[in-house]
Design a protein around this motif. Structure first.
Motif, PDB file in Angstrom:
ATOM      1  N   UNK A 217      14.278  16.945  17.310  1.00 18.01           N
ATOM      2  CA  UNK A 217      14.835  16.210  18.446  1.00 18.01           C
ATOM      3  C   UNK A 217      16.327  16.456  18.563  1.00 18.01           C
ATOM      4  N   UNK A 218      17.021  16.487  17.430  1.00 23.15           N
ATOM      5  CA  UNK A 218      18.457  16.765  17.425  1.00 23.15           C
ATOM      6  C   UNK A 218      18.839  17.343  16.078  1.00 23.15           C
ATOM      7  N   UNK A 219      19.611  18.429  16.086  1.00 25.27           N
ATOM      8  CA  UNK A 219      20.133  19.054  14.871  1.00 25.27           C
ATOM      9  C   UNK A 219      21.640  19.161  15.048  1.00 25.27           C
ATOM     10  N   UNK A 220      22.376  18.391  14.242  1.00 29.24           N
ATOM     11  CA  UNK A 220      23.803  18.276  14.475  1.00 29.24           C
ATOM     12  C   UNK A 220      24.510  17.896  13.185  1.00 29.24           C
ATOM     13  N   UNK A 221      25.827  17.884  13.222  1.00 26.01           N
ATOM     14  CA  UNK A 221      26.581  17.380  12.080  1.00 26.01           C
ATOM     15  C   UNK A 221      26.358  15.875  11.984  1.00 26.01           C
ATOM     16  N   UNK A 222      26.502  15.292  10.794  1.00 27.67           N
ATOM     17  CA  UNK A 222      26.335  13.839  10.682  1.00 27.67           C
ATOM     18  C   UNK A 222      27.245  13.067  11.626  1.00 27.67           C
ATOM     19  N   UNK A 223      28.477  13.533  11.773  1.00 29.43           N
ATOM     20  CA  UNK A 223      29.424  12.818  12.615  1.00 29.43           C
ATOM     21  C   UNK A 223      28.992  12.812  14.074  1.00 29.43           C
ATOM     22  N   UNK A 224      28.597  13.980  14.587  1.00 26.21           N
ATOM     23  CA  UNK A 224      28.168  14.056  15.986  1.00 26.21           C
ATOM     24  C   UNK A 224      26.840  13.341  16.194  1.00 26.21           C
ATOM     25  N   UNK A 225      25.979  13.391  15.195  1.00 27.71           N
ATOM     26  CA  UNK A 225      24.694  12.693  15.290  1.00 27.71           C
ATOM     27  C   UNK A 225      24.909  11.197  15.471  1.00 27.71           C
ATOM     28  N   UNK A 226      25.835  10.641  14.695  1.00 27.25           N
ATOM     29  CA  UNK A 226      26.109   9.209  14.785  1.00 27.25           C
ATOM     30  C   UNK A 226      26.887   8.865  16.048  1.00 27.25           C
ATOM     31  N   UNK A 227      27.769   9.751  16.463  1.00 27.62           N
ATOM     32  CA  UNK A 227      28.602   9.464  17.632  1.00 27.62           C
ATOM     33  C   UNK A 227      27.851   9.651  18.942  1.00 27.62           C
ATOM     34  N   UNK A 228      26.962  10.659  18.982  1.00 32.58           N
ATOM     35  CA  UNK A 228      26.316  11.008  20.254  1.00 32.58           C
ATOM     36  C   UNK A 228      24.837  11.320  20.062  1.00 32.58           C
ATOM     37  N   UNK A 229      24.016  10.298  19.815  1.00 38.30           N
ATOM     38  CA  UNK A 229      22.565  10.540  19.685  1.00 38.30           C
ATOM     39  C   UNK A 229      22.015  11.177  20.955  1.00 38.30           C
ATOM     40  N   UNK A 230      21.081  12.122  20.767  1.00 46.12           N
ATOM     41  CA  UNK A 230      20.556  12.867  21.909  1.00 46.12           C
ATOM     42  C   UNK A 230      19.712  12.006  22.837  1.00 46.12           C
ATOM     43  N   UNK A 231      19.032  11.000  22.287  1.00 45.73           N
ATOM     44  CA  UNK A 231      18.178  10.156  23.124  1.00 45.73           C
ATOM     45  C   UNK A 231      17.967   8.809  22.431  1.00 45.73           C
ATOM     46  N   UNK A 232      17.156   7.969  23.047  1.00 45.64           N
ATOM     47  CA  UNK A 232      16.934   6.623  22.519  1.00 45.64           C
ATOM     48  C   UNK A 232      16.241   6.657  21.156  1.00 45.64           C
TER      49      UNK A 232
END
Length: 311
Positions: A217-232
């Motif tokens: 669903x989303x593959x990202x850095x931990x920081x970006x994952x927490x700051x900008x989740x891809x969806x609900x």
């Protein structure tokens, strides 16, 4: 480097793939964490990398070489593998457990003995104390350390870790996560780690891949994952307190300022996480803390990091 290209696994009799056309790239020396709800395909994905599970389609490349063209026994001997509960051989001593793969690779006895002691020391277990003990005499945290030492003993470039700390109590688990993450980064290992614990994922991973129903669903850095989740779904999975979780990713030394008056309150080290520093501030009723190097960490600096629209 590990690369998965359109990898799919469909088990016989299943209505849908366990893993459904995923693409992942893990650069050399980096750690990718796979996380998601039970049945999402994360462990199946991990086991396809060392061919404990054969992919139905797609390619898995290790250093540019398709793993399906490599003898699976030698493939596995060239990778470290750590599982929940460690999988140690109960009838062997700690030293013999650590020496398992070097002996399979036919290292000479002196080299095996030296490497065994080196690995035990690396994971914080004194060789003279632990080398001749049996796994049953160790605590859960100690057994997990032995499991990591065994996985690293033959100096594999790649390490696969499947819920490695799941059987360890929470207090020991957090310390082990920090220590093992530092060891892996220092040694430059390329790692895929499976977990169900979002705090472990953001603590251990350079990147985090959240899976759902066999897909990423989303593959990202931990920081970006927490700051900008891809969806609900991702927002719900990382939790409503994701702003606080971001504070575990940054140390006081990264945001402290020089030239401010020394505030009251206990002195903290530059390596202290902002989450820990915030706890100290709240406990002491202060809005700034002095660092051991003379700089100052302010509450305002912590707020800026925690802001969900931050970098």
């Amino acid at each position: 480097m590990i690369r998965l290209e359109a990898v799919t696994k469909l088990f016989p009799g299943s209505a849908r793939p366990a893993v459904d056309g995923i693409d992942i790239e893990v650069p050399e020396g980096r750690t990718c964490v796979l996380i998601g709800p039970s049945g999402c395909g994360k462990t199946t994905t991990l086991r396809m990398v060392n061919r404990l599970v054969e992919p139905s389609s797609g390619r898995i490349l290790l250093g540019g070489r398709d793993v399906t063209h490599v003898d699976p026994v030698w493939l596995r001997r060239g990778m470290g593998y750590v599982i929940q509960g460690t999988g140690l051989f109960p009838h062997l001593s700690v030293g013999d457990n650590v020496a398992t793969v070097p002996r399979l690779l036919r290292w000479d006895a002196a080299r095996v003995a030296a490497r065994t002691d080196e690995m035990l020391a690396l994971v914080g277990l004194d060789p003279a104390t632990y080398r001749d003990r049996r796994p049953a005499s160790l605590s859960g945290g100690q057994r997990q350390r032995v499991g990591v030492a065994r996985a690293l003993a033959a100096d594999p470039p790649v390490l696969l870790m499947d819920e490695p700390f799941g059987a360890v109590d929470p207090v020991v688990r957090a310390r082990l996560q920090r220590e093992v993450a530092e060891i892996l980064r220092r040694l430059g290992k390329t790692v895929i780690l499976v977990t169900h614990d979002i705090d472990e994922a953001i603590r251990m991973g350079n990147t985090v891949a959240i899976m759902r129903e066999g897909r990423i669903v989303q593959h990202d850095t931990p920081n970006r994952l927490l700051a900008s989740p891809a969806d609900a779904f991702v927002a719900d999975f990382v939790g409503a307190n994701r702003a606080l979780r971001r504070l575990t990713l940054v140390t006081a030394g990264e945001v402290a300022a020089a030239g401010l008056p020394r505030p009251p309150g206990p002195e903290i080290g530059p390596e202290t996480s902002l989450q820990e520093a915030l706890s100290v501030m709240l406990a002491c009723g202060v809005d700034a803390l002095p660092l051991a190097d003379g700089r100052t960490l302010t509450l305002d600096a912590i707020r800026k990091v925690a802001a969900l629209d931050g970098p």
